[in-house]
Design an enzyme around this catalytic site. Sequence first.
Site, PDB file in Angstrom:
ATOM      1  N   GLY A  15       0.829  -1.216   0.000  1.00 38.81           N
ATOM      2  CA  GLY A  15       0.000   0.000   0.000  1.00 38.81           C
ATOM      3  C   GLY A  15       0.852   1.250   0.000  1.00 38.81           C
ATOM      4  N   ARG A  17       0.171  -5.272  -5.107  1.00 38.98           N
ATOM      5  CA  ARG A  17       0.139  -6.405  -4.178  1.00 38.98           C
ATOM      6  C   ARG A  17       0.235  -7.686  -5.019  1.00 38.98           C
ATOM      7  NH1 ARG A  17      -0.946  -4.281   0.785  1.00 38.98           N
ATOM      8  NH2 ARG A  17      -2.283  -2.446   0.878  1.00 38.98           N
ATOM      9  N   GLY A  48       6.186  -2.913   3.177  1.00 43.03           N
ATOM     10  CA  GLY A  48       5.750  -3.271   4.516  1.00 43.03           C
ATOM     11  C   GLY A  48       6.107  -4.687   4.922  1.00 43.03           C
ATOM     12  N   ASP A  73       0.625   1.657   8.951  1.00 47.98           N
ATOM     13  CA  ASP A  73       0.047   0.968  10.113  1.00 47.98           C
ATOM     14  C   ASP A  73       1.058   0.849  11.259  1.00 47.98           C
ATOM     15  OD1 ASP A  73      -2.169   0.668   8.582  1.00 47.98           O
ATOM     16  OD2 ASP A  73      -2.069  -1.508   8.375  1.00 47.98           O
ATOM     17  N   ILE A  75      -5.433   9.724   4.198  1.00 45.72           N
ATOM     18  CA  ILE A  75      -4.339   9.899   5.172  1.00 45.72           C
ATOM     19  C   ILE A  75      -3.018   9.310   4.685  1.00 45.72           C
ATOM     20  CG2 ILE A  75      -5.950   9.956   7.130  1.00 45.72           C
ATOM     21  CD1 ILE A  75      -4.798   7.174   7.942  1.00 45.72           C
ATOM     22  N   ARG A  76      -3.059   8.516   3.623  1.00 41.89           N
ATOM     23  CA  ARG A  76      -1.790   7.938   3.176  1.00 41.89           C
ATOM     24  C   ARG A  76      -1.371   8.404   1.780  1.00 41.89           C
ATOM     25  NH1 ARG A  76      -3.094   1.556   1.570  1.00 41.89           N
ATOM     26  NH2 ARG A  76      -3.644   2.114  -0.554  1.00 41.89           N
TER      27      ARG A  76
HETATM   28  N1  LIG Z   1       5.218 -14.300   2.640  1.00 40.11           N
HETATM   29  C1  LIG Z   1       5.544 -13.690   1.517  1.00 40.11           C
HETATM   30  N2  LIG Z   1       6.504 -14.203   0.720  1.00 40.11           N
HETATM   31  C2  LIG Z   1       6.861 -13.576  -0.424  1.00 40.11           C
HETATM   32  N3  LIG Z   1       6.292 -12.421  -0.851  1.00 40.11           N
HETATM   33  C3  LIG Z   1       5.327 -11.864  -0.103  1.00 40.11           C
HETATM   34  C4  LIG Z   1       4.899 -12.461   1.119  1.00 40.11           C
HETATM   35  N4  LIG Z   1       3.925 -11.684   1.631  1.00 40.11           N
HETATM   36  C5  LIG Z   1       3.755 -10.654   0.770  1.00 40.11           C
HETATM   37  N5  LIG Z   1       4.601 -10.755  -0.263  1.00 40.11           N
HETATM   38  C6  LIG Z   1       4.701  -9.830  -1.400  1.00 40.11           C
HETATM   39  O1  LIG Z   1       5.060  -8.529  -0.927  1.00 40.11           O
HETATM   40  C7  LIG Z   1       4.381  -7.523  -1.668  1.00 40.11           C
HETATM   41  C8  LIG Z   1       3.688  -6.569  -0.755  1.00 40.11           C
HETATM   42  O2  LIG Z   1       2.922  -7.250   0.243  1.00 40.11           O
HETATM   43  P1  LIG Z   1       1.644  -6.603   0.908  1.00 40.11           P
HETATM   44  O3  LIG Z   1       1.243  -7.447   2.041  1.00 40.11           O
HETATM   45  O4  LIG Z   1       0.618  -6.336  -0.138  1.00 40.11           O
HETATM   46  O5  LIG Z   1       2.102  -5.151   1.383  1.00 40.11           O
HETATM   47  P2  LIG Z   1       3.104  -4.667   2.504  1.00 40.11           P
HETATM   48  O6  LIG Z   1       4.453  -5.068   2.099  1.00 40.11           O
HETATM   49  O7  LIG Z   1       2.921  -3.211   2.494  1.00 40.11           O
HETATM   50  O8  LIG Z   1       2.673  -5.328   3.771  1.00 40.11           O
HETATM   51  C9  LIG Z   1       3.431  -8.240  -2.609  1.00 40.11           C
HETATM   52  O9  LIG Z   1       3.973  -8.177  -3.915  1.00 40.11           O
HETATM   53  C10 LIG Z   1       3.369  -9.662  -2.084  1.00 40.11           C
HETATM   54  O10 LIG Z   1       3.193 -10.626  -3.102  1.00 40.11           O
HETATM   55  O1  LIG Z   2      -4.580  -0.356  -0.768  1.00 37.12           O
HETATM   56  P1  LIG Z   2      -5.478  -1.419  -0.283  1.00 37.12           P
HETATM   57  O2  LIG Z   2      -5.169  -2.718  -0.935  1.00 37.12           O
HETATM   58  O3  LIG Z   2      -6.904  -1.032  -0.338  1.00 37.12           O
HETATM   59  O4  LIG Z   2      -5.123  -1.674   1.229  1.00 37.12           O
HETATM   60  C1  LIG Z   2      -5.540  -0.957   2.326  1.00 37.12           C
HETATM   61  C2  LIG Z   2      -4.639  -1.341   3.465  1.00 37.12           C
HETATM   62  O5  LIG Z   2      -3.377  -0.788   3.273  1.00 37.12           O
HETATM   63  C3  LIG Z   2      -2.890  -0.229   4.492  1.00 37.12           C
HETATM   64  O6  LIG Z   2      -2.962   1.169   4.385  1.00 37.12           O
HETATM   65  C4  LIG Z   2      -1.440  -0.559   4.710  1.00 37.12           C
HETATM   66  O7  LIG Z   2      -1.189  -1.873   4.461  1.00 37.12           O
HETATM   67  P2  LIG Z   2       0.258  -2.365   4.029  1.00 37.12           P
HETATM   68  O8  LIG Z   2       1.250  -1.614   4.865  1.00 37.12           O
HETATM   69  O9  LIG Z   2       0.240  -3.823   4.348  1.00 37.12           O
HETATM   70  O10 LIG Z   2       0.462  -2.087   2.610  1.00 37.12           O
HETATM   71  C5  LIG Z   2      -3.831  -0.764   5.554  1.00 37.12           C
HETATM   72  O11 LIG Z   2      -3.998   0.112   6.630  1.00 37.12           O
HETATM   73  C6  LIG Z   2      -5.097  -0.923   4.782  1.00 37.12           C
HETATM   74  O12 LIG Z   2      -5.913  -1.892   5.344  1.00 37.12           O
HETATM   75 MG   LIG Z   3       1.313  -5.162   5.363  1.00 39.73          MG
END
Ligand SMILES: Nc1ncnc2c1ncn2[C@@H]1O[C@H](COP(=O)(O)OP(=O)(O)O)[C@@H](O)[C@H]1O
Ligand SMILES: O=P(O)(O)OC[C@H]1O[C@](O)(COP(=O)(O)O)[C@@H](O)[C@@H]1O
Ligand SMILES: [Mg+2]
Length: 557
Positions: A166, A229, A254, A285, A443-444
């Site tokens: 995100g 994502r 993240g 977050d 907010i983001r």
């Molecule tokens: N356990 C994992 N192993 C490998 N890649 C992951 C894993 N979890 C998430 N990713 C990859 O990291 C990227 C971002 O993850 P996401 O959860 O959407 O956001 P954030 O990194 O902000 O938490 C995505 O491209 C996703 O496929």
């Molecule tokens: O952009 P999306 O997929 O609607 O996700 C919203 C989510 O992203 C966030 O802003 C941040 O999530 P990540 O840090 O995992 O990317 C959460 O607070 C919220 O639930």
């Molecule tokens: Mg996350």
Amino acid sequence: MPTVSSPSTISSLASITIPKVRCFDPANSSPAGFRHRRRSMNHDDCSPESSVSNGSVTVATDSPTPPPPPIADMKIVTGEAGYVLEDVPRLTDYLPDLPTYPNPLQDNPSYSVVKQYFVNMDDTVAQTIVVQKNSPRGTHFRRAGPRQKVYFESDEVHACIVTCGGLCPGLNTVIREIVCGLHHMYGVSKVLGIEGGYKGFYARNTITLTPKVVNDIHKRGGTILGTSRGGHSTSKIVDSIEDRGINQVYIIGGDGTQKGAAVIFEEIRRRGLKVAVIGIPKTIDNDIPVIDKSFGFDTAVEEAQRAINAAHVESESIENCIGVVKLMGRNSGFIAMYATLASRDVDCCLIPESPFYLEGPGGLFEYIEKKLKEDGHMVLVIAEGAGQELLSESMRTMHQADASGNKLLQDVGLWISQKIKDHFARTHKMAINLKYIDPTYMIRAVPSNASDNVYCTLLAHSAIHGAMAGYTGFTVGPVNGRHAYIPFYRINERQHKVVITDRMWARLLSSTNQPSFLDPKEVARKKIEETHEPETSHDQPEVATAEQNGVEHLPKI
Ligand SMILES: Nc1ncnc2c1ncn2[C@@H]1O[C@H](COP(=O)(O)OP(=O)(O)O)[C@@H](O)[C@H]1O
Ligand SMILES: O=P(O)(O)OC[C@H]1O[C@](O)(COP(=O)(O)O)[C@@H](O)[C@@H]1O
Ligand SMILES: [Mg+2]
């Protein structure tokens, strides 16, 4: 002198948490037999991609934790009085004959004025700074900063930057400062922007990043590189890195992204490539552990004030009016907690970590009635992940996940607003008015504020110094105000959450005067639980202590 401990010493150290091994294939992680040729690999089985297709799916999957390194690969150094260094990997761990070069910074007129510019090779940062006379010295991380010797020549570096997950205020600032820092400090001119997150490595275009291209981007929200994502295919990503001749990979994202970075690093190490993998933690977050806080968090809290102000103005102007504000925070309620503490206009804050109930004595409805009778208005802030268990009870649960495997949440703001309206309509206690404000992405999507900009600059510089010094497989971030290099497994082993038995949450309860919604037995149980989880309860007292002491939270390198 500190000594490198054997695996048997490590397992006897109470202060080290060895993460549980999941989805780990020793055959693929052995540092022995590094190849420069590509081999088909199966790390992708650990990615959510294997269980989740693009877009929404019907089975909720929290991102699986990537396998921790085998104990023998964890670089644990012990010293006197219980000193433990959880060190990060270095390229020389698997490429022992790499040449070194003098750091070009020593000839840089801007930096040569600094009295002791290079970081001492033994400098480490303590994870716990509140200690008693007889406390062991405890866990430390390697201090970030420039080293006298570097492992890359300036014209040899081919860096790339990717942003995943995100949005978060400050993404553009980090991109800008990596590009400018590499250029101005180390004379590096080849920096590539990977478009659209992890999948951009193999499915999108790239952008050439120069100081000129990135000059003004810190004034804009979002990321000039785009983000996404899902799409984490380790083998395709590492193939692309190898094919393009990239040797420094800066990954901004993240908790999910850092897990992805960990498996990319493992694959790069398995292939024996001279490629440094550096994670830069991004999350509004604030759910990443170990580090003091994530960039963009302050900006998001500041922006959330506007929504809370609006709710306050509306509710104060109309009789028996309730202003409801929903704020982001999927599993961790830090934004809601800090926005509430900062505002002082909030009468109740609900977060995922603190369960609540609606009906009966001590419940939310009773508190709202009391507030309206006393003041004629109230403001309620709710984090998006709060009360999900209550929603599941009253609505048909949709176990859906996003492309990264993050559980998709029901709209708790709409749900609670309707519940409150229904309650007052049903009980005929008083006629109420309710204004629901959901600022969601506002907010983001904003540019980062001044202090986040400085923080982003330091993060970028720390990351660059680490990569140039040959460190790899780490996330950079401030630990007790000092930037440090933290091994991926420490960042990925758990999520940072509000600890409701800590002083910060008590401050919030005392500022809003809301009920805790917990029965005393539950509080006692949580206290015991958290005493036995040193890492969970560790973070907050230190944040609180720094604040209590008036220590500014501006990280220093
Ligand atoms: N356990 C994992 N192993 C490998 N890649 C992951 C894993 N979890 C998430 N990713 C990859 O990291 C990227 C971002 O993850 P996401 O959860 O959407 O956001 P954030 O990194 O902000 O938490 C995505 O491209 C996703 O496929
Ligand atoms: O952009 P999306 O997929 O609607 O996700 C919203 C989510 O992203 C966030 O802003 C941040 O999530 P990540 O840090 O995992 O990317 C959460 O607070 C919220 O639930
Ligand atoms: Mg996350």
